[in-house]
Design a protein around this motif. Structure first.
Motif, PDB file in Angstrom:
ATOM      1  N   SER A 195      32.341  40.274  41.199  1.00 15.27           N
ATOM      2  CA  SER A 195      31.511  39.468  40.314  1.00 15.27           C
ATOM      3  C   SER A 195      32.347  38.850  39.204  1.00 15.27           C
ATOM      4  O   SER A 195      33.412  39.364  38.838  1.00 15.27           O
ATOM      5  CB  SER A 195      30.403  40.325  39.695  1.00 15.27           C
ATOM      6  N   ARG A 196      31.840  37.762  38.652  1.00 17.22           N
ATOM      7  CA  ARG A 196      32.563  37.079  37.572  1.00 17.22           C
ATOM      8  C   ARG A 196      32.654  37.965  36.338  1.00 17.22           C
ATOM      9  O   ARG A 196      33.691  37.995  35.656  1.00 17.22           O
ATOM     10  CB  ARG A 196      31.870  35.755  37.241  1.00 17.22           C
ATOM     11  N   ASP A 197      31.588  38.690  36.033  1.00 16.79           N
ATOM     12  CA  ASP A 197      31.609  39.587  34.870  1.00 16.79           C
ATOM     13  C   ASP A 197      32.682  40.659  35.015  1.00 16.79           C
ATOM     14  O   ASP A 197      33.389  40.984  34.056  1.00 16.79           O
ATOM     15  CB  ASP A 197      30.237  40.246  34.683  1.00 16.79           C
ATOM     16  N   ARG A 200      36.118  39.110  34.476  1.00 11.52           N
ATOM     17  CA  ARG A 200      36.367  38.852  33.049  1.00 11.52           C
ATOM     18  C   ARG A 200      36.729  40.154  32.324  1.00 11.52           C
ATOM     19  O   ARG A 200      37.599  40.157  31.448  1.00 11.52           O
ATOM     20  CB  ARG A 200      35.157  38.171  32.408  1.00 11.52           C
ATOM     21  N   GLU A 271      40.872  33.817  41.397  1.00 11.01           N
ATOM     22  CA  GLU A 271      39.993  34.692  40.625  1.00 11.01           C
ATOM     23  C   GLU A 271      40.015  34.310  39.145  1.00 11.01           C
ATOM     24  O   GLU A 271      38.982  34.377  38.465  1.00 11.01           O
ATOM     25  CB  GLU A 271      40.410  36.145  40.808  1.00 11.01           C
ATOM     26  N   TYR A 274      37.769  31.316  38.770  1.00  9.29           N
ATOM     27  CA  TYR A 274      36.365  31.716  38.767  1.00  9.29           C
ATOM     28  C   TYR A 274      35.973  32.342  37.427  1.00  9.29           C
ATOM     29  O   TYR A 274      34.891  32.076  36.885  1.00  9.29           O
ATOM     30  CB  TYR A 274      36.131  32.703  39.911  1.00  9.29           C
ATOM     31  N   ALA A 275      36.843  33.153  36.867  1.00 11.07           N
ATOM     32  CA  ALA A 275      36.535  33.869  35.625  1.00 11.07           C
ATOM     33  C   ALA A 275      36.598  32.966  34.400  1.00 11.07           C
ATOM     34  O   ALA A 275      35.946  33.244  33.387  1.00 11.07           O
ATOM     35  CB  ALA A 275      37.497  35.042  35.451  1.00 11.07           C
ATOM     36  N   TYR A 294      33.464  27.430  42.959  1.00 13.40           N
ATOM     37  CA  TYR A 294      33.167  28.569  42.093  1.00 13.40           C
ATOM     38  C   TYR A 294      32.320  28.182  40.883  1.00 13.40           C
ATOM     39  O   TYR A 294      31.871  29.053  40.145  1.00 13.40           O
ATOM     40  CB  TYR A 294      34.455  29.224  41.593  1.00 13.40           C
ATOM     41  N   THR A 296      33.308  26.290  38.188  1.00 13.28           N
ATOM     42  CA  THR A 296      34.045  26.227  36.927  1.00 13.28           C
ATOM     43  C   THR A 296      34.360  24.775  36.576  1.00 13.28           C
ATOM     44  O   THR A 296      34.979  24.069  37.375  1.00 13.28           O
ATOM     45  CB  THR A 296      35.358  27.019  37.013  1.00 13.28           C
ATOM     46  N   ARG A 340      27.985  25.733  33.803  1.00 13.84           N
ATOM     47  CA  ARG A 340      28.602  25.852  35.120  1.00 13.84           C
ATOM     48  C   ARG A 340      27.657  25.274  36.178  1.00 13.84           C
ATOM     49  O   ARG A 340      26.431  25.368  36.058  1.00 13.84           O
ATOM     50  CB  ARG A 340      28.909  27.315  35.451  1.00 13.84           C
ATOM     51  N   LYS A 342      27.673  25.437  40.313  1.00 16.70           N
ATOM     52  CA  LYS A 342      28.306  25.871  41.550  1.00 16.70           C
ATOM     53  C   LYS A 342      27.895  24.984  42.706  1.00 16.70           C
ATOM     54  O   LYS A 342      26.724  24.630  42.864  1.00 16.70           O
ATOM     55  CB  LYS A 342      27.925  27.328  41.847  1.00 16.70           C
TER      56      LYS A 342
END
Length: 362
Positions: A195-197, A200, A271, A274-275, A294, A296, A340, A342
């Motif tokens: 996951s993005r969270d 991060r 990654e 994405y983050a 993603y 972004t 964002r 997607k």
């Protein structure tokens, strides 16, 4: 056993080929793959986690040495000289591919040849009457602007078209309508399962985060220096962290007191994309596709007179001349950071891997 010849010009080819191989590992068992590439593409593959390909017996080789582009202040120079150097590289690469395919070590008779924009290996495979798949987003080139020498490039385009026609299938990582042996599968990017969270947290991204990435060459140094000076000016106005991915020493005046992290050359730049909350980059295909897939936001400044980058940047609403108004563009994006969008387009890696798997199982 199959052979995968990957163009070492830039990192976009190896990045999408890794995406395909990751999918192929889940579709086919007992696959042996010899991947031929060179330079930074080989280095990129060599730092990749081996467990990603635990279902594929993957061997890779650092054999190709293509000519470097002549780039000054973000502008492509001496296009014709580079084209002639490329012709010499093409001839030597074809000979190399022939030697590999004829080597008793590999027992290549009737084995599948896969090429990501390495037309030399397609030509060698055609001479040897081997089955072949081509992955390419280029169906013609337009490097030479001079009318006097444009005929040279026209002859090369004719030759490229004949090689494309000779392939069993041509996989194009774009959206489009299939025609003859040309199959459009959509953008090919590496799948992210985290996951993005979580990413991060792993990367310690606590504030809004800007990522500058320009691939594995010196070509983007002019853009990086410009952006660093601009962000130094904007640092007191906006609250953000900056992450830079650049594998070389970088000396920039006028950014004293501005702090940022340089993560260097990493295998998982997708990654980080994405983050991140905003990506600033050249107009490379893999970076643009990853940002779109993603969700972004990105600012993409092309190398001037690099026809591929200029065409891609134009589709995203950017041009080389935006370098002169970059501060205003960045400021506008920072004012809306966090928005964002997607893409709803399917990742083409799955269909590309499925096509390769079907050929391997024949």
């Amino acid at each position: 056993m199959a052979f995968f010849f990957t163009s070492p010009i830039g990192l976009g080819h190896i990045a999408r080929d890794i995406a395909i191989l990751e999918k192929l590992a889940n579709l086919s068992s007992n696959v042996s793959m010899n991947l031929i590439t060179g330079l930074k593409a080989y280095e990129f593959l060599s730092i990749y986690p081996k467990e990603q390909f635990d279902k594929i017996n993957l061997q890779y080789y650092d054999l190709y040495k293509p000519p470097k582009f002549f780039i000054s202040n973000g502008m492509l120079k001496n296009n014709l000289v580079w084209l002639f150097l490329y012709l010499s590289y093409y001839r030597s690469s074809k000979k190399l591919a022939e030697n590999v395919l004829n080597s008793p070590k590999f027992e290549t008779k009737d084995k599948l040849i896969i090429s990501d924009e390495d037309f030399a290996s397609i030509s060698a495979a055609e001479d040897l009457k081997r089955p072949k798949l081509l992955i390419t987003d280029i169906l013609h080139t337009n490097f030479v602007k001079s009318r006097v020498f444009s005929g040279v490039e026209r002859l090369l385009n004719d030759s490229m078209y004949r090689l494309i026609q000779s392939c069993n299938s041509v996989i194009v990582p774009e959206l489009g309508n299939n025609k003859d042996n040309i199959i459009y599968v959509g953008p090919i990017v590496r799948e992210i399962l985290t996951s993005r969270d979580e990413l991060r947290r792993r990367f310690s991204f606590h504030r809004k985060t800007i990522l500058i990435t320009t691939g594995g060459t010196h070509a983007g140094s002019y853009l990086i220096k410009n952006v660093l000076r601009i962000l130094t000016n904007l640092n007191n106005k906006f609250d953000f962290d900056l992450i830079l991915s650049y594998p070389y020493d970088l000396r920039v005046t006028g950014i004293e007191g501005f702090n940022f992290d340089n993560i260097g050359f990493v295998h998982n730049i997708h990654e980080y994309i994405y983050a991140a909350d905003l990506v600033i980059s050249l107009a490379g295909k893999s970076t643009i596709d990853e940002c779109n897939m993603y969700g972004t936001p990105g600012i993409f400044i092309p190398i001037k007179d690099h026809f591929e980058q200029e065409e891609r940047a134009m589709k995203c609403g950017f041009s080389y001349d935006d370098i002169n108004r970059l501060e205003g563009i960045i400021e506008e994006y920072l004012s809306n950071i966090g928005v964002r969008k997607k893409s709803q387009v399917k990742n083409g890696a799955t269909q590309a891997a499925r096509m390769i798997s079907e050929y391997l199982n024949e």
